[in-house]
Design an enzyme around this catalytic site. Sequence first.
Site, short mmCIF file in Angstrom:
data_model
loop_
_atom_site.label_atom_id
_atom_site.label_comp_id
_atom_site.label_asym_id
_atom_site.label_seq_id
_atom_site.Cartn_x
_atom_site.Cartn_y
_atom_site.Cartn_z
N LYS A 85 0.84 -1.20 0.00
CA LYS A 85 0.00 0.00 0.00
C LYS A 85 0.87 1.25 0.00
O LYS A 85 1.89 1.31 0.71
CB LYS A 85 -0.89 -0.01 1.25
CG LYS A 85 -1.86 1.16 1.35
CD LYS A 85 -2.68 1.06 2.63
CE LYS A 85 -3.71 2.16 2.76
NZ LYS A 85 -4.49 2.06 4.02
N SER A 160 -9.46 2.01 3.29
CA SER A 160 -8.63 2.73 2.36
C SER A 160 -7.64 1.85 1.60
O SER A 160 -7.12 2.28 0.56
CB SER A 160 -7.85 3.81 3.11
OG SER A 160 -7.00 3.23 4.07
N SER A 184 -9.46 -0.33 7.53
CA SER A 184 -8.95 -0.28 6.16
C SER A 184 -8.29 -1.53 5.62
O SER A 184 -7.96 -1.58 4.44
CB SER A 184 -7.97 0.88 6.01
OG SER A 184 -8.70 2.07 5.86
N1 GLN Z 1 -12.72 4.50 6.86
C1 GLN Z 1 -12.02 4.91 8.03
C2 GLN Z 1 -11.57 6.35 7.84
O1 GLN Z 1 -11.90 6.92 6.87
C3 GLN Z 1 -10.86 4.01 8.30
C4 GLN Z 1 -9.70 4.23 7.40
C5 GLN Z 1 -8.51 3.42 7.79
O2 GLN Z 1 -8.60 2.40 8.49
N2 GLN Z 1 -7.36 3.89 7.35
O3 GLN Z 1 -10.89 6.91 8.64
#
Ligand code: GLN
Length: 496
Positions: A85, A160, A184
Amino acid sequence: MSDLTELSLRIICSALRSGEISSRALTQAYLERIERLDPKLHVFLALAPERALEQADQADRRLIEWRRNPSASLPLLTGVPMAIKDVLAVSGFPCTCGSRILEGFMPPYNATVVDRLLASGVIILGKTNTDEFAMGSSTENSAYGPTHNPWNIQHVPGGSSGGSAAATAAHFTPVALGTDTGGSVRQPASFCGVTGIKPTYGRVSRYGLIAYGSSLDVVGVFGHSAEDVAQVFTLMAGHDPLDATTLDQPVPEIRLEAQGASESQPLLGLKVGVPREYFIQGIQPEVEERVRRAIQTLEMLGAEVLPVSLPHTEYALPVYYLIAPAEASANLARFDGIRYGPREQSDRMWDVFRRTRGRRFGPEVKRRIMLGTYALSAGYFDAYYGQAQKVRTLIRRDFEQAFTQVDVVAAPVAPTTAFRLGEHTDDPLAMYLEDVFTLPANLAGVPGLAFPVGFDAQGLPVGMQLMGVHFREDVLFRIAHAYQQATEWHTRSPNL
Ligand code: GLN
């Protein structure tokens, strides 16, 4: 041997050792598939085919030498390609975090997890798409355009870490790294029908991970089975002097073959809790049905299933959306146009900051910086950030209480399957609501493992998550492995 990109990590490792396949042939097979199909999915933000093939040749030479002298040591993942990532530093690759503010930024070092995996012999194919600074649940917040779900390209892959999840589901790589601050890894794993671990906070080094919410961030792994994911997890986990929050204890070996009491009841003696707060109104009926059915399978495999309660679950969303933006607002202060990445020019220093940040951060990142700055500001600190920290403690205690009765809890990963691209982009709150079931594990710091348990009527994957006791990832892997030995959802692949 059939299509090389279909092989599991375990088979890949043994076929490389036996010489049945070469790392070059394997790497080439993935690269060809990526070249052919990635234009449809947009998984990769950076790809290094030549470098990967060179490393594959090196790995092949090492494998040949090892076959001549098998008593010599050979790193476990020698010659295995993988994807990372784009929030993790890998030297030689740009690290953009899906943001224009880091466009073209070349980190001068590797994240600790990357160093450990390279020492284990992996080949890095490229960097995968992400919501900007990992803020989002769909990859639509990437400044470089969204990734598409391999099961249906009209739908999001989740986020994400949507790029890494889609890359795994599409067989562009056997395994990939993601990060999980509020879901994420687990949510995109669920949306893309692959297995993904969010380790215990403090189990895996965050050094070289561009910080989002430092008290929540953790690096995780995607793969096609609990077994494959456990393998990579074990190699990258453990104490790191460069990250003071990592636990100073060895990572226990995870042996998945050696299963409990009897073959047909490998989960005998384990207690699985079903938290009532995770089966609420508004959840897509097929998601609930598939998850309940998977829990019945665990019961058939010998687990004792009992209801539990995690009473503060409903507060996880507001608590997370105060704490994560508060930490993000501080972490992102370093992106000023001076130290990292491109600079918007002006003769005045303040205008350099203002223009660089104003033009190069996307709207969701700006929203969170404002939310976080507000929650931390004098006069509001106690009412928002301070209060959120107190409720966070209650959420952690919910888990501690539940784990006096059960070994793990089983729940849906998300209330729905993968939604359509654009469905939530105009409504940040609707997007945040997709995270209700994943945020509590981050707030409590407990590990979570997501894996596929079926499909909805549209043919989109449904995921279940197991959450367990701090530092007991082994229990989660063991249960998911038993489930995957008895079922075959994890072996399904999208038709691309
Ligand atoms: N969807 C959550 C956010 O927008 C989690 C994102 C993540 O785990 N990086 O913060």
